[in-house]
Scaffold this motif. Structure first.
Motif, PDB file in Angstrom:
ATOM      1  N   GLU A  32      34.332 -50.073  59.347  1.00 57.80           N
ATOM      2  CA  GLU A  32      34.647 -48.646  59.288  1.00 57.80           C
ATOM      3  C   GLU A  32      34.784 -47.958  60.643  1.00 57.80           C
ATOM      4  O   GLU A  32      34.631 -46.744  60.719  1.00 57.80           O
ATOM      5  CB  GLU A  32      33.600 -47.909  58.433  1.00 57.80           C
ATOM      6  CG  GLU A  32      33.569 -48.386  56.992  1.00 57.80           C
ATOM      7  CD  GLU A  32      32.589 -47.602  56.139  1.00 57.80           C
ATOM      8  OE1 GLU A  32      31.899 -46.709  56.687  1.00 57.80           O
ATOM      9  OE2 GLU A  32      32.490 -47.879  54.933  1.00 57.80           O
ATOM     10  N   ALA A  33      35.058 -48.700  61.705  1.00 62.42           N
ATOM     11  CA  ALA A  33      35.292 -48.076  63.008  1.00 62.42           C
ATOM     12  C   ALA A  33      36.152 -49.002  63.865  1.00 62.42           C
ATOM     13  O   ALA A  33      36.144 -50.229  63.682  1.00 62.42           O
ATOM     14  CB  ALA A  33      33.984 -47.759  63.710  1.00 62.42           C
ATOM     15  N   LYS A 184      31.890 -44.515  66.480  1.00 63.26           N
ATOM     16  CA  LYS A 184      31.351 -43.431  65.662  1.00 63.26           C
ATOM     17  C   LYS A 184      31.549 -43.740  64.172  1.00 63.26           C
ATOM     18  O   LYS A 184      32.603 -44.203  63.750  1.00 63.26           O
ATOM     19  CB  LYS A 184      32.054 -42.120  66.020  1.00 63.26           C
ATOM     20  CG  LYS A 184      31.478 -40.907  65.323  1.00 63.26           C
ATOM     21  CD  LYS A 184      32.214 -39.638  65.747  1.00 63.26           C
ATOM     22  CE  LYS A 184      31.653 -38.419  65.039  1.00 63.26           C
ATOM     23  NZ  LYS A 184      32.395 -37.192  65.404  1.00 63.26           N
ATOM     24  N   ASP A 185      30.501 -43.480  63.383  1.00 59.11           N
ATOM     25  CA  ASP A 185      30.518 -43.674  61.921  1.00 59.11           C
ATOM     26  C   ASP A 185      30.730 -45.130  61.505  1.00 59.11           C
ATOM     27  O   ASP A 185      31.184 -45.402  60.386  1.00 59.11           O
ATOM     28  CB  ASP A 185      31.613 -42.806  61.269  1.00 59.11           C
ATOM     29  CG  ASP A 185      31.395 -41.322  61.513  1.00 59.11           C
ATOM     30  OD1 ASP A 185      30.222 -40.908  61.566  1.00 59.11           O
ATOM     31  OD2 ASP A 185      32.403 -40.600  61.666  1.00 59.11           O
ATOM     32  N   SER A 186      30.435 -46.066  62.402  1.00 58.54           N
ATOM     33  CA  SER A 186      30.591 -47.477  62.050  1.00 58.54           C
ATOM     34  C   SER A 186      29.485 -47.918  61.087  1.00 58.54           C
ATOM     35  O   SER A 186      28.386 -47.367  61.089  1.00 58.54           O
ATOM     36  CB  SER A 186      30.565 -48.353  63.305  1.00 58.54           C
ATOM     37  OG  SER A 186      29.343 -48.196  63.998  1.00 58.54           O
ATOM     38  N   LYS A 187      29.792 -48.917  60.264  1.00 60.09           N
ATOM     39  CA  LYS A 187      28.830 -49.454  59.304  1.00 60.09           C
ATOM     40  C   LYS A 187      28.471 -50.870  59.749  1.00 60.09           C
ATOM     41  O   LYS A 187      29.230 -51.815  59.527  1.00 60.09           O
ATOM     42  CB  LYS A 187      29.430 -49.469  57.895  1.00 60.09           C
ATOM     43  CG  LYS A 187      28.432 -49.914  56.809  1.00 60.09           C
ATOM     44  CD  LYS A 187      29.066 -49.862  55.429  1.00 60.09           C
ATOM     45  CE  LYS A 187      30.036 -50.987  55.196  1.00 60.09           C
ATOM     46  NZ  LYS A 187      30.587 -51.025  53.826  1.00 60.09           N
TER      47      LYS A 187
END
Length: 459
Positions: A32-33, A184-187
């Protein structure tokens, strides 16, 4: 008759198929990033290179075609080798061949159905035609199959270079906003990283293809490791740079929403010449399919030679000096996989099955360092490399089961071990009725295809 250049083309041409053009979003969807996505693509390339170096030692130590098969045979005996050939011949290799040809068919038929999806019957017929033509080419001549591979690899490298250069130009123009706060906002978790690596490694699959044709390489002690050292890092650099190019014109959200990333890139950057992208994707998928057929047919041939398949599959064409029966068998099984409406579930767990055997084969290298010290090793990789690859293989196999357990993993495992029953009945016990059935089949095929055992081929 396969030299260094063709060896590099075989690796590059088989690895670069439809994946990097159509669905790099599957890696991004798990992390997700942008930042972790690029790291995963690089890490997958490093792992493929390390695995291929281990296979280079195995391939120069045991100079037999058939990929993992002869290595498992030497290290652990006939049962693990049979389980590998059983799984590869009936699931992983032909289903992969079928899916690549289906991808080709979708892109080739799309221009004739503007504004709507092509009918499934058209896609399947076109895919089956591609399988027949590729099988025919490789059955007629090793040289012809090599020339086709070289041409299609050159064609796909043209679009790879166009996308990379376009990305570099856009970066030079300051298109860098999508790389800001790239983490940023990585899972990030073990499960998400492993699943992202599964998707990335699917795009890299083919890094071991030269080990399937070791007997056909000119000077394998030199050309096998050189092809690996040049080919796989080249693919890794291309994959990372292509992903960077995609992110110059698409945000992470836009990339995830794109049905075909390379086509979207072409529409935004190459317009009005965007039509060249699907054209070259067709060449790319055909090249990957041709490389898969060229190499995987040799596994059928070697398994037949060892008595693990019908003996006729180990025969060679008198006219063309190719393993024609093995290639035809492989093509027929691949066509059977095109007939069902949906084999996506099977392909989703391709990596699960394949990394069981990749890990087992690299572990065989470690075992033979102690049990087969007498074998000559023209290439000797540091022992830490196969240890790392084995440990990563274990993680790749177990992590998805632990993080996202699904019943399909159990089905996949049961199918692999069902080969034990087949081995016991047809290979170990060799029932008379099975021999009586196989002998007339072998005789009729031998006359029909004009093939003979390898030791009877006229010099």
């Amino acid at each position: 008759k396969v030299g260094l250049f063709t060896g590099i083309c075989m690796i590059v041409g088989t690895i670069i198929g439809s994946g990097i053009f159509v669905s790099p979003k599957s890696v991004l969807a798990n992390v997700e990033a942008v930042g972790p996505c690029l790291i995963v693509w690089t890490a997958c390339g490093v792992l493929a290179t390390l695995g291929a170096l281990c296979f280079a030692e195995l391939g120069t130590m045991i100079t037999k075609s058939g990929g993992e098969y002869p290595y498992l045979m030497e290290a652990f005996g006939p049962i693990p080798a049979f389980l590998f050939s059983w799984t590869s011949l009936l699931v992983t290799k032909p289903s992969s061949f079928a899916i690549i040809c289906l991808s080709f068919a979708e892109y080739a038929s799309a221009p004739f159905y503007p504004g709507c999806d092509p009918p499934q019957v058209v896609i399947k017929c076109l895919a089956a035609t591609a399988i027949v033509l590729i099988t025919l080419v490789n059955s007629l001549s090793v040289k012809l199959g090599s020339y086709v591979q070289n041409f299609l690899t050159a064609a796909k490298m043209i679009i790879v270079i166009i996308i990379i250069i376009s990305g570099i130009v856009l970066l030079a123009q300051g298109k860098t906003e999508n790389f800001k706060d790239s983490f940023k906002d990585s899972k990030i978790s073990i499960g998400s990283i492993c699943l992202a690596c599964y998707n990335g490694l699917w795009a890299y699959d083919g890094w071991n293809q030269l080990n399937y044709i070791t007997e056909e390489l000119q000077n394998p002690y030199r050309n096998l490791p050189l092809s690996i050292i040049i080919g796989i890092p080249l693919v890794t650099v291309c994959y990372v740079l292509m992903n960077i190019s995609y992110f110059t014109v698409m945000t992470a959200t836009e990339l995830l929403q794109s049905p075909a990333v390379a086509v979207t890139f072409g529409e935004r950057v190459l317009y009005p010449a965007a039509w060249i992208v699907p054209l070259f994707v067709v060449c790319s998928t055909l090249g990957a399919a041709n490389g898969t057929c060229f190499t995987a047919g040799r596994l059928v041939y070697v398994a037949g030679r060892e008595g693990h398949m019908l003996k006729v599959l180990s025969y060679i064409s008198v006219k063309h000096l190719t393993p024609a029966p093995a290639l035809i068998f492989y093509g027929i099984v691949a066509i059977l996989y095109i007939i069902p409406g949906d084999i996506d579930t099977l392909i989703n767990y391709f990596s699960f099955a394949v990394w069981i055997f990749y890990g087992s084969t690299v572990f065989a290298l470690i075992v033979m360092r102690f049990t087969r010290k007498e074998l000559v090793r023209p290439i000797r990789v540091p022992i830490v490399i196969p240890v790392i690859v084995t440990l990563i293989s274990i993680i790749l196999v177990l992590a998805p089961i632990i993080s996202e357990p699904e019943i399909a993993y159990l089905y996949c495992t049961l199918f692999i071990f069902s080969g034990l029953i087949v081995y016991a009945l047809f290979v170990h016990l060799k029932f008379d009725w099975a021999q009586k059935i196989s002998k007339p089949i072998t005789m009729h095929l031998q006359m029909l295809l004009e093939v003979v055992p390898e030791d009877e081929v006229p010099k």
